[in-house]
Scaffold this motif. Structure first.
Motif, PDB file in Angstrom:
ATOM      1  N   PRO A   9       0.778  -1.241   0.000  1.00 56.74           N
ATOM      2  CA  PRO A   9       0.000   0.000   0.000  1.00 56.74           C
ATOM      3  C   PRO A   9       0.806   1.284   0.000  1.00 56.74           C
ATOM      4  CG  PRO A   9      -0.074  -1.022   2.156  1.00 56.74           C
ATOM      5  CD  PRO A   9       0.626  -1.980   1.267  1.00 56.74           C
ATOM      6  N   THR A  10       2.072   1.274   0.438  1.00 57.89           N
ATOM      7  CA  THR A  10       2.801   2.535   0.584  1.00 57.89           C
ATOM      8  C   THR A  10       4.214   2.443   0.034  1.00 57.89           C
ATOM      9  OG1 THR A  10       3.762   2.044   2.752  1.00 57.89           O
ATOM     10  CG2 THR A  10       1.543   3.010   2.723  1.00 57.89           C
ATOM     11  N   ARG A  11       4.769   3.624  -0.224  1.00 57.52           N
ATOM     12  CA  ARG A  11       6.142   3.713  -0.722  1.00 57.52           C
ATOM     13  C   ARG A  11       7.131   3.141   0.286  1.00 57.52           C
ATOM     14  NH1 ARG A  11       5.524  10.183  -1.876  1.00 57.52           N
ATOM     15  NH2 ARG A  11       3.888  10.084  -3.457  1.00 57.52           N
ATOM     16  N   GLU A  12       6.939   3.512   1.556  1.00 61.36           N
ATOM     17  CA  GLU A  12       7.871   3.052   2.585  1.00 61.36           C
ATOM     18  C   GLU A  12       7.898   1.529   2.688  1.00 61.36           C
ATOM     19  OE1 GLU A  12       7.031   7.230   3.167  1.00 61.36           O
ATOM     20  OE2 GLU A  12       5.667   5.535   2.999  1.00 61.36           O
ATOM     21  N   LEU A  13       6.718   0.925   2.610  1.00 58.04           N
ATOM     22  CA  LEU A  13       6.676  -0.528   2.694  1.00 58.04           C
ATOM     23  C   LEU A  13       7.277  -1.164   1.449  1.00 58.04           C
ATOM     24  CD1 LEU A  13       5.879  -2.846   4.476  1.00 58.04           C
ATOM     25  CD2 LEU A  13       3.594  -2.808   3.476  1.00 58.04           C
ATOM     26  N   ALA A  14       7.098  -0.534   0.290  1.00 64.79           N
ATOM     27  CA  ALA A  14       7.724  -1.054  -0.936  1.00 64.79           C
ATOM     28  C   ALA A  14       9.235  -1.113  -0.772  1.00 64.79           C
ATOM     29  CB  ALA A  14       7.345  -0.186  -2.130  1.00 64.79           C
ATOM     30  N   LEU A  15       9.811  -0.053  -0.234  1.00 66.72           N
ATOM     31  CA  LEU A  15      11.257  -0.038  -0.015  1.00 66.72           C
ATOM     32  C   LEU A  15      11.693  -1.114   0.973  1.00 66.72           C
ATOM     33  CD1 LEU A  15      12.006   3.791   0.147  1.00 66.72           C
ATOM     34  CD2 LEU A  15      12.996   2.163  -1.469  1.00 66.72           C
ATOM     35  N   GLN A  16      10.935  -1.242   2.076  1.00 68.38           N
ATOM     36  CA  GLN A  16      11.300  -2.208   3.106  1.00 68.38           C
ATOM     37  C   GLN A  16      11.235  -3.637   2.575  1.00 68.38           C
ATOM     38  OE1 GLN A  16      12.235  -1.463   6.502  1.00 68.38           O
ATOM     39  NE2 GLN A  16      12.924  -3.572   6.240  1.00 68.38           N
ATOM     40  N   VAL A  17      10.145  -3.971   1.886  1.00 73.70           N
ATOM     41  CA  VAL A  17       9.989  -5.326   1.355  1.00 73.70           C
ATOM     42  C   VAL A  17      11.053  -5.608   0.296  1.00 73.70           C
ATOM     43  CG1 VAL A  17       8.469  -6.851   0.035  1.00 73.70           C
ATOM     44  CG2 VAL A  17       7.540  -5.472   1.903  1.00 73.70           C
ATOM     45  N   ALA A  18      11.313  -4.632  -0.569  1.00 76.12           N
ATOM     46  CA  ALA A  18      12.333  -4.819  -1.600  1.00 76.12           C
ATOM     47  C   ALA A  18      13.710  -5.060  -0.976  1.00 76.12           C
ATOM     48  CB  ALA A  18      12.371  -3.616  -2.531  1.00 76.12           C
ATOM     49  N   GLU A  19      14.008  -4.368   0.109  1.00 77.51           N
ATOM     50  CA  GLU A  19      15.281  -4.577   0.798  1.00 77.51           C
ATOM     51  C   GLU A  19      15.381  -5.995   1.354  1.00 77.51           C
ATOM     52  OE1 GLU A  19      15.758  -1.631   3.774  1.00 77.51           O
ATOM     53  OE2 GLU A  19      16.287  -0.037   2.374  1.00 77.51           O
ATOM     54  N   ASP A  20      14.302  -6.468   1.966  1.00 75.55           N
ATOM     55  CA  ASP A  20      14.312  -7.810   2.531  1.00 75.55           C
ATOM     56  C   ASP A  20      14.469  -8.875   1.441  1.00 75.55           C
ATOM     57  OD1 ASP A  20      14.036  -6.746   5.028  1.00 75.55           O
ATOM     58  OD2 ASP A  20      11.921  -7.225   5.250  1.00 75.55           O
ATOM     59  N   LEU A  21      13.752  -8.703   0.333  1.00 81.62           N
ATOM     60  CA  LEU A  21      13.856  -9.668  -0.755  1.00 81.62           C
ATOM     61  C   LEU A  21      15.232  -9.628  -1.411  1.00 81.62           C
ATOM     62  CD1 LEU A  21      10.829  -9.872  -0.235  1.00 81.62           C
ATOM     63  CD2 LEU A  21      10.447  -9.877  -2.695  1.00 81.62           C
ATOM     64  N   THR A  22      15.793  -8.434  -1.548  1.00 76.83           N
ATOM     65  CA  THR A  22      17.145  -8.306  -2.097  1.00 76.83           C
ATOM     66  C   THR A  22      18.149  -9.018  -1.214  1.00 76.83           C
ATOM     67  OG1 THR A  22      16.619  -6.198  -3.166  1.00 76.83           O
ATOM     68  CG2 THR A  22      18.948  -6.656  -2.750  1.00 76.83           C
ATOM     69  N   MET A  23      17.977  -8.890   0.096  1.00 82.73           N
ATOM     70  CA  MET A  23      18.861  -9.593   1.024  1.00 82.73           C
ATOM     71  C   MET A  23      18.766 -11.103   0.834  1.00 82.73           C
ATOM     72  SD  MET A  23      18.490 -11.451   4.121  1.00 82.73           S
ATOM     73  CE  MET A  23      17.049 -10.788   4.951  1.00 82.73           C
TER      74      MET A  23
END
Length: 427
Positions: free
Chosen positions: A97-111
């Protein structure tokens, strides 16, 4: 990159990611961050998700939902014979739903994908189209994004969704219950091939379940706790009292001086309230930042990163913007105003008492907000129908929250609000 999640104290009794059949490349990436054993939601959903089955995963905030869908998503994109070889067009799409969550989830998946060739990208509004289009042209295997920008790029022909084999809705209850449904339906219509669908959220009311199943194929509903369990963490102490509107800032000032207080999130209902409160706290000498819709994206990201890293310990947030705040060591959550609906209360206070830690959630209920509190109390079965009336000078407040008797109205000279640039609308 955000710091790794801490694990509950009893995780040594849970199976490891390796024991559940996760690819060794992903296991090693997780181990490098100190993540070896699974959370309950991960233990229950991983075997199902790795098989490509549709599922609805439900667990309280802070209990590992992101890796619950992220690990099998990366695993299948990396090494599942049912998914086409990687060629730079997206094989998986996660909508948040939000930009901040998009960044957080993308960081976790990238890790999780660090030792694989899988490329993850975050796509969301508030950033130039050009940089995201260039990333897509260079090749992206997993897209994490917000509905509006995803649709814009898809309609422009810059985002291809015809090879997506895995579709995930994160924070699914909010996505489906707060006006995102039309955009989600449009995105689903762009998925031309057969795909696995996973929905993950902390809460999943009956009507939302019915709606979700309308575009899923015989999904399994997995809950990481007993259906009769309390809706809030037992590790979170809840303190609720009536507070006069004109005294709330002084009350918050006292709470922020409580013994043992560390990272603290203060929730407000509106952007205006957030701006007013953060300025007031800065004048009182606190180092404080904010995330709300009247701040530019760069300022919001700067405040969030400073909060995660401990540069600032106080963050004032509106509910929508707070969807990207995924920090395990928050000691206090303060509801400056009770939220408009009971489930949001659960999401708010779930930001503390996470992953085996303890926390304190304080809710200030104005005299004109009692009806909202009664709805929150009844739906969540909190057992707090009658609230005490406390002021910033009340001994009960000091005792309940371990506030020193010498707490003051200010804690130092006035400060500037951290990262307070105004928002610039992008045309």
């Amino acid at each position: 990159m955000s710091r790794p999640r801490s694990l509950p104290a009893n995780t040594s009794q849970a199976p490891t990611f390796a024991e559940l059949g996760v690819a060794v490349e992903i296991v090693e990436a997780l181990e490098a961050r100190g993540i070896t054993h699974t959370f309950a939601i991960q233990e229950l959903t991983l075997p199902i998700a790795l098989n490509g089955t549709d599922l609805i995963g439900q667990a309280r905030t802070g209990m590992g939902k992101t890796l619950g869908f992220g690990v099998p998503l990366i695993d299948r994109v990396f090494d599942d014979a049912a998914i086409k070889e990687l060629d730079g067009t997206p094989r998986a799409l996660t909508v948040v739903p939000t930009r901040e969550l998009a960044l957080q989830v993308a960081e976790d998946l990238t890790m999780a994908a660090e030792n694989t060739p899988v490329v993850v990208a975050a796509i969301f509004g508030g950033r130039p189209y050009e940089e995201q289009i260039e990333a897509l042209k260079a090749g992206v295997d997993v897209v994490v994004g917000t509905p509006g920008r995803l649709l814009d790029l898809a309609h422009r022909g810059d985002l291809r969704l015809d090879e997506v084999a895995i579709f995930v809705l994160d924070e699914a209850d909010r996505m489906l219950d707060m006006g995102f449904l039309p955009d989600i339906e449009k995105l689903l219509r762009l998925l031309n091939r057969e795909h696995q669908t996973m929905l993950f959220s902390a809460t999943m009311p009956g009507p939302i379940l019915t709606l979700a199943r309308s575009f899923m194929d015989r999904p399994l509903h997995i809950r990481a706790e007993d259906p009769g369990a309390a809706t809030t963490h037992s590790t979170t102490k809840q303190v609720v009292f009536r507070s006069h509107r004109m005294d709330k800032s002084a009350v918050v000032t006292r709470i922020l001086q409580a013994r043992g207080r560390g990272k603290t999130i203060i929730f407000v209902r509106t952007k205006r309230s957030a701006a007013h409160l953060v300025e007031d706290l800065a004048r009182r000498g606190f180092s404080v930042g904010a995330v709300h819709g009247d701040l530019g994206q760069a300022a919001r990201e700067k405040s969030l990163e400073a909060f995660r890293e401990g540069v600032i310990e106080i963050l004032v947030a509106t509910d929508v913007s707070a969807r990207g705040i995924d920090v395990d060591d928050v000691t206090h959550v303060i509801n400056y105003q009770p939220p408009d609906d009971p489930q949001t209360y659960i999401h708010r206070i779930g930001r503390t008492g996470r992953a085996g830690n303890t926390g304190t959630a304080v809710t200030l209920v104005g005299y004109d907000e009692m009806l909202k509190w009664q709805a929150i109390n009844e739906e969540n079965d909190l057992g707090k129908p009658d609230l005490p009336e406390w002021f910033s000078t009340s001994p009960e407040l000091y005792e309940a929250l371990d506030i020193p008797r010498n707490a003051r109205d200010t804690v130092g000279p006035p400060r500037a609000v951290f990262a307070s640039e105004p928002r610039r609308e992008r045309r």
